[in-house]
Design a protein around this motif. Structure first.
Motif, mmCIF file in Angstrom:
data_model
loop_
_atom_site.group_PDB
_atom_site.id
_atom_site.type_symbol
_atom_site.label_atom_id
_atom_site.label_comp_id
_atom_site.label_asym_id
_atom_site.label_seq_id
_atom_site.Cartn_x
_atom_site.Cartn_y
_atom_site.Cartn_z
ATOM 1 N N THR A 114 0.843 -1.192 0.000
ATOM 2 C CA THR A 114 0.000 0.000 0.000
ATOM 3 C C THR A 114 0.878 1.241 0.000
ATOM 4 O O THR A 114 1.847 1.328 0.744
ATOM 5 C CB THR A 114 -0.933 0.011 1.225
ATOM 6 O OG1 THR A 114 -1.764 -1.147 1.166
ATOM 7 C CG2 THR A 114 -1.802 1.249 1.246
ATOM 8 N N ILE A 115 0.523 2.196 -0.840
ATOM 9 C CA ILE A 115 1.231 3.464 -0.942
ATOM 10 C C ILE A 115 0.256 4.552 -0.508
ATOM 11 O O ILE A 115 -0.761 4.782 -1.162
ATOM 12 C CB ILE A 115 1.716 3.722 -2.380
ATOM 13 C CG1 ILE A 115 2.510 2.523 -2.882
ATOM 14 C CG2 ILE A 115 2.537 4.998 -2.451
ATOM 15 C CD1 ILE A 115 2.634 2.464 -4.369
ATOM 16 N N ALA A 116 0.546 5.183 0.609
ATOM 17 C CA ALA A 116 -0.331 6.224 1.140
ATOM 18 C C ALA A 116 -0.354 7.423 0.199
ATOM 19 O O ALA A 116 0.574 7.636 -0.588
ATOM 20 C CB ALA A 116 0.147 6.652 2.528
ATOM 21 N N ALA A 117 -1.416 8.214 0.307
ATOM 22 C CA ALA A 117 -1.524 9.436 -0.501
ATOM 23 C C ALA A 117 -0.345 10.346 -0.194
ATOM 24 O O ALA A 117 0.007 10.565 0.959
ATOM 25 C CB ALA A 117 -2.835 10.147 -0.187
ATOM 26 N N GLY A 118 0.321 10.831 -1.242
ATOM 27 C CA GLY A 118 1.455 11.724 -1.086
ATOM 28 C C GLY A 118 2.768 11.043 -0.729
ATOM 29 O O GLY A 118 3.782 11.710 -0.566
ATOM 30 N N ALA A 119 2.787 9.719 -0.612
ATOM 31 C CA ALA A 119 3.993 8.998 -0.189
ATOM 32 C C ALA A 119 4.805 8.502 -1.381
ATOM 33 O O ALA A 119 4.291 8.349 -2.492
ATOM 34 C CB ALA A 119 3.610 7.813 0.688
#
Length: 161
Positions: A114-119
Motif C-alpha cells: 500500500t502506498i499512502a496518498a502523497g507517499a
C-alpha cells in the motif's frame, strides 16, 4: 403625420453597446472552458509516477535473474494498494511478465503493498528472463485507489545487458 425613428447616433451607440456586451459574455464563457480544461489537478483518478532506482542482472543456467528497484510516488489524494497482478513487465520482443512471474526481491511472490496518498516508496522486484540483452518496460495496469478510482501511471523502461 410624420413618423420618426431613432437617430443614427443613438442607433450606433446601441449597436456598439450590444456588441461589447456580447463580446464580454463570449469571453467569460470561453475563459471558463479554457480554465476548466487546463487544471493541473487530475480528478477521478490517482496519478502515480514510476522510476527505476537500480537494475542488477545475475546470469544462471536457467536465464537471467533481473532485480529491479522501483520508486513509486503517489501524487493523489487516496491510498493505492498494488498487487502482483497490477505490475506488468514487457520485453522488447513482446514477452509479458505478470503476476506470479514477478517476485519480491526478498523472496516469494510479490503479494501487495500500500502506498499512502502523497507517499513515495521503493519496491524491489525480481523476475527471470532469457539470457539476452534487452530493454524492458514496466507498467502499472488495472489498479484502483482506496476510493475505487482508476490509477494512472507512467511506464518506465530499463535495459539489461
Amino acid at each position: 403625420r410624420k413618423r420618426k425613428g431613432i437617430s443614427p447616433i443613438i442607433a450606433t451607440v446601441l449597436l456598439i453597446a450590444i456588441t461589447i456586451a456580447a463580446g464580454l459574455a463570449l469571453y467569460g464563457w470561453v475563459s471558463g472552458l479554457i480554465g476548466a480544461g487546463t487544471s493541473s489537478k487530475l480528478t477521478g483518478a490517482t496519478p502515480l509516477t514510476l522510476s527505476v532506482a537500480s537494475v542488477t542482472n545475475t546470469a544462471s543456467s536457467s536465464g537471467n535473474t533481473i532485480k529491479v528497484t522501483l520508486v513509486i510516488s503517489n501524487l493523489g489524494e487516496h491510498a493505492v494498494t498494488l498487487s502482483g497482478t497490477n505490475i506488468e513487465i514487457v520485453s522488447a520482443d513482446g514477452t509479458v511478465y505478470t503476476g506470479s512471474q514477478i517476485q519480491s526481491a526478498s523472496g516469494g511472490a510479490f503479494s501487495s503493498g500500500t502506498i499512502a496518498a502523497g507517499a513515495t516508496v521503493s519496491v524491489a522486484l525480481e523476475f527471470t528472463a532469457p539470457k539476452t540483452s534487452t530493454t524492458f518496460t514496466l507498467s502499472i495496469v488495472g489498479a484502483t485507489d482506496s476510493a475505487n478510482e482508476p490509477v494512472i501511471a507512467n511506464s518506465v523502461s530499463f535495459t539489461v545487458s
